[in-house]
Design a protein around this motif. Structure first.
Motif, PDB file in Angstrom:
ATOM      1  N   LYS A   1       1.435  -1.091   0.035  1.00  0.00           N
ATOM      2  CA  LYS A   1      -0.097  -0.274  -0.405  1.00  0.00           C
ATOM      3  C   LYS A   1       0.958   1.559  -0.135  1.00  0.00           C
TER       4      LYS A   1
ATOM      5  N   ASP B   1       1.982   1.899  -3.459  1.00  0.00           N
ATOM      6  CA  ASP B   1       0.765   1.997  -4.120  1.00  0.00           C
ATOM      7  C   ASP B   1       1.700   3.799  -3.624  1.00  0.00           C
ATOM      8  N   LYS B   2       0.830   3.997  -2.433  1.00  0.00           N
ATOM      9  CA  LYS B   2       0.519   5.423  -2.028  1.00  0.00           C
ATOM     10  C   LYS B   2       2.028   6.715  -2.482  1.00  0.00           C
TER      11      LYS B   2
END
Length: 58
Positions: A39, A42-43
């Motif tokens: 995550k 991705d961020k």
């Protein structure tokens, strides 16, 4: 490296360092760490972070 890119890299590395400390202390599982890592990649879309991203042993 632009300031924006440097800040994204710094935030990713800081977050992963904290998550790795939690993993080493047994507060989260390897699976949870992998989810956090995915995550955060991705961020923040880090360049250096992808070179050192954690892989769970299978």
């Amino acid at each position: 490296m632009s300031d924006e890119y440097f800040n994204r890299e710094r935030l990713y590395q800081t977050t992963i360092a904290l998550a790795r400390a939690m993993l080493n202390q047994g507060l989260i599982t390897e699976n949870e760490f992998t989810i956090i890592d995915t995550k955060m990649r991705d961020k923040y879309n880090p360049l250096l972070g992808t070179l050192f991203s954690y892989k769970c042993p299978n």
